[in-house]
Write an enzyme that holds these catalytic residues in place. Structure first.
Site, PDB file in Angstrom:
ATOM      1  N   GLU A 111       0.862  -1.189   0.000  1.00 39.39           N
ATOM      2  CA  GLU A 111       0.000   0.000   0.000  1.00 39.39           C
ATOM      3  C   GLU A 111       0.893   1.231   0.000  1.00 39.39           C
ATOM      4  O   GLU A 111       2.105   1.128   0.221  1.00 39.39           O
ATOM      5  CB  GLU A 111      -0.946  -0.023   1.213  1.00 39.39           C
ATOM      6  N   HIS A 222      -9.168   9.777   3.295  1.00 38.65           N
ATOM      7  CA  HIS A 222      -8.791   8.704   2.360  1.00 38.65           C
ATOM      8  C   HIS A 222      -9.011   9.215   0.947  1.00 38.65           C
ATOM      9  O   HIS A 222     -10.049   9.806   0.650  1.00 38.65           O
ATOM     10  CB  HIS A 222      -9.636   7.459   2.626  1.00 38.65           C
ATOM     11  N   ARG A 269      -0.854   9.012   1.800  1.00 35.21           N
ATOM     12  CA  ARG A 269      -2.283   9.293   1.685  1.00 35.21           C
ATOM     13  C   ARG A 269      -2.616  10.780   1.681  1.00 35.21           C
ATOM     14  O   ARG A 269      -3.469  11.231   0.926  1.00 35.21           O
ATOM     15  CB  ARG A 269      -2.951   8.598   2.880  1.00 35.21           C
ATOM     16  N   HIS A 329     -11.559   9.748   6.937  1.00 33.81           N
ATOM     17  CA  HIS A 329     -11.350   8.312   7.155  1.00 33.81           C
ATOM     18  C   HIS A 329     -10.893   7.971   8.569  1.00 33.81           C
ATOM     19  O   HIS A 329     -11.384   7.017   9.163  1.00 33.81           O
ATOM     20  CB  HIS A 329     -10.312   7.838   6.142  1.00 33.81           C
ATOM     21  N   ARG A 365      -1.197   8.892   9.340  1.00 32.18           N
ATOM     22  CA  ARG A 365      -1.037   7.450   9.584  1.00 32.18           C
ATOM     23  C   ARG A 365      -0.651   6.712   8.303  1.00 32.18           C
ATOM     24  O   ARG A 365      -1.245   6.917   7.245  1.00 32.18           O
ATOM     25  CB  ARG A 365      -2.358   6.878  10.114  1.00 32.18           C
TER      26      ARG A 365
HETATM   27  C1  SIN Z   1      -7.650   0.931   2.876  1.00 37.41           C
HETATM   28  O1  SIN Z   1      -7.944  -0.234   2.729  1.00 37.41           O
HETATM   29  O2  SIN Z   1      -7.281   1.675   1.980  1.00 37.41           O
HETATM   30  C2  SIN Z   1      -7.708   1.518   4.250  1.00 37.41           C
HETATM   31  C3  SIN Z   1      -6.563   1.047   5.001  1.00 37.41           C
HETATM   32  C4  SIN Z   1      -6.297   1.956   6.147  1.00 37.41           C
HETATM   33  O3  SIN Z   1      -7.060   2.875   6.422  1.00 37.41           O
HETATM   34  O4  SIN Z   1      -5.262   1.780   6.770  1.00 37.41           O
END
Ligand code: SIN
Length: 480
Positions: A111, A222, A269, A329, A365
């Protein structure tokens, strides 16, 4: 009168894992505002970030520190990553099944802002739901449903338990330790990805009790959310999609994120969210998540929840592009605690998970560090409680509770959501924050119910903290 060993407010990963860590002979009560699954854990898609092996621990620490900027506490981050591997292995030993690859080995995905593949997932894109089912099945302690905590029973900085509103009546529940694990602040914002029960009331309550919230300007948005579905909770499209090849484009098919950061869709993010927000504003174009790099069968197997949810909303994935917007988020800011979840200068009172602030996430985060946080800090809090040797006599509280909800509250809540989204959202201007603060103070001086007052106090703290921080940092982006 029954006295519990511990009361846990909230049945997400932090609350349920804390319950699991208490010895079987302890009397523990878990309190849920609604159904147990109405929590943010249940809707977590991407997965759990965890150091791949011993060698990866320093790298996971550095990735977390880099994403969180100068606001991270190194000790807390070290605890998260070192204890994280142990916590995840413990979960696997207890029987939890993460997804595996074709060779039967744990499948780690990537990610944004992780320098390597270290995200474990379950049910494809249903990690939170699978974990929640698992922890609920494992739970042996009492669960009280449909119950709103309306007060903390505090005297002389000692917590004696909680007052709860359940089925039309108030009742006090007494305990030797109270753990707040009630999640973040989603319902304060117009667009959010959170369960509908998550409304920041506990944060407002601890403020009224003289405890501190910390880093409340640090609210995470998000980047890839479909915001046109009905209902308060908007449809998250996990980061893991981009980790595995999805693109972000505009109406002209331009991958505009590369104009902001060379990492493009895999930037942290906060950068992806603010870039989308800015691009839409500057160009007037719509932005989309596209899936042209995916083969249909793979997509359906790897992201079954998104596949079927988006189908219900009229999208055929991976063929259609989905319009996206950032949405609120996750709250990095929260109730100030030490690295064992204990509130400073309080006896018998703890906070864990999203509601808490250990400075483990700093100003931003790192993706998928929150389920890990829930596992690690819940265990630490329970271990800390076991070490405490604080003798006290339970005091009986007889005060009447205030009216929780009044007639005009709903309209004020809606106005608050709009104001917070517009003025205390992704990009902030001091003049607009100041106007918002003024309006929140007006709302607070009206004839409102207690629950709205608590929500407003949390919101006020977010806005005040945002005004107080003069420079952009992490998720706090100031337009000058
Ligand atoms: C996501 O699946 O993009 C969210 C993961 C997260 O908020 O850490």
């Amino acid at each position: 009168m029954k006295i519990y060993d511990a009361i846990i407010i909230g049945a997400g990963i932090a609350g349920l894992n804390a319950a699991a860590k208490f010895p079987k002979d302890k009397n523990v009560l878990v309190i849920c505002k609604d159904n147990s699954w109405d929590c943010n854990t249940f809707y977590a898609q991407g997965g759990v970030a965890v150091p791949y092996d011993e060698e990866d621990i320093p790298l996971h620490i550095e990735d977390t520190m880099t994403a969180g900027g100068s606001l991270c506490d190194r000790e807390a981050v070290e605890v998260l990553c070192r204890d994280g591997r142990v916590a995840v292995d413990d979960l696997i030993d207890r029987g939890f099944a993460f997804d595996k690859d074709d060779e039967g080995k744990l499948h780690y995905t990537k990610e944004a802002a992780h320098s390597k593949n270290r995200i474990l997932h379950a049910g494809g894109d249903a990690t939170g739901r699978c974990m929640h089912h698992f922890l609920m099945r494992e739970n042996i302690h009492g669960l009280l449903y449909n119950s709103t905590v309306t007060d903390l029973l505090l005297e002389d900085d000692v917590c004696h338990g909680v007052r709860v509103y359940h089925k039309g009546e108030f009742r006090n529940y007494y305990a030797k330790a109270t753990i707040i694990a009630s999640g973040g602040v989603g319902s304060i914002y117009k667009y959010h990805t959170n369960a509908r029960t998550i409304s920041g009331e506990m944060q407002g309550l601890v403020l009224e009790k003289g405890c501190k919230l910390r880093d409340m300007e640090m609210m995470q948005f998000h980047p890839t959310v479909f915001i046109h579905n009905m209902g308060a909770r908007k449809q998250l499209l996990t980061e893991a999609l981009r980790g595995e090849g999805a693109w972000i484009v505009d109406d002209d098919g331009k991958r505009f994120l590369f104009e902001y950061d060379k990492r493009g869709p895999l930037s942290p993010r906060n950068i992806v969210s603010s870039s989308i927000f800015d691009w839409k504003k500057r160009t007037g174009l719509q932005t989309y998540l596209t899936f042209q790099n995916f083969e249909e069968r793979f997509f359906q197997r790897r992201f079954p929840t998104i596949h079927s949810t988006m189908k219900d909303l009229g999208f055929r994935l991976p063929f259609d592009e989905v319009p996206i917007s950032p949405a609120f988020h996750y709250a990095m800011g929260g109730i100030e605690t030490d690295i064992n979840g204990k509130l400073p200068n309080m006896q018998n009172l703890y906070a864990i998970g999203e509601v808490a602030n250990t400075r483990v996430h700093g100003a931003n985060r790192l993706a998928s560090n929150s389920l890990l946080e829930g596992l690690v800090f819940s265990k630490r809090a329970v271990e800390e409680i076991a070490k405490q040797n604080f003798n006290f006599e339970i005091k009986i509280f007889t005060e009447e509770e205030e009216v929780l909800v009044k007639e005009g509250d709903k309209a004020i809540k809606n106005e608050l959501r709009e104001l917070m989204w517009e003025n205390a959202g992704i990009m902030r201007e001091v003049s607009k924050l100041e106007l918002t603060l003024k309006r929140i103070n007006e709302m607070l001086s009206g004839d409102i119910g207690k629950l709205l007052r608590l929500r407003l106090k949390t919101s006020r703290n977010i806005v005040e903290s945002a005004i107080y921080r003069k420079e952009s940092l992490g998720a706090h982006y100031l337009i000058k």
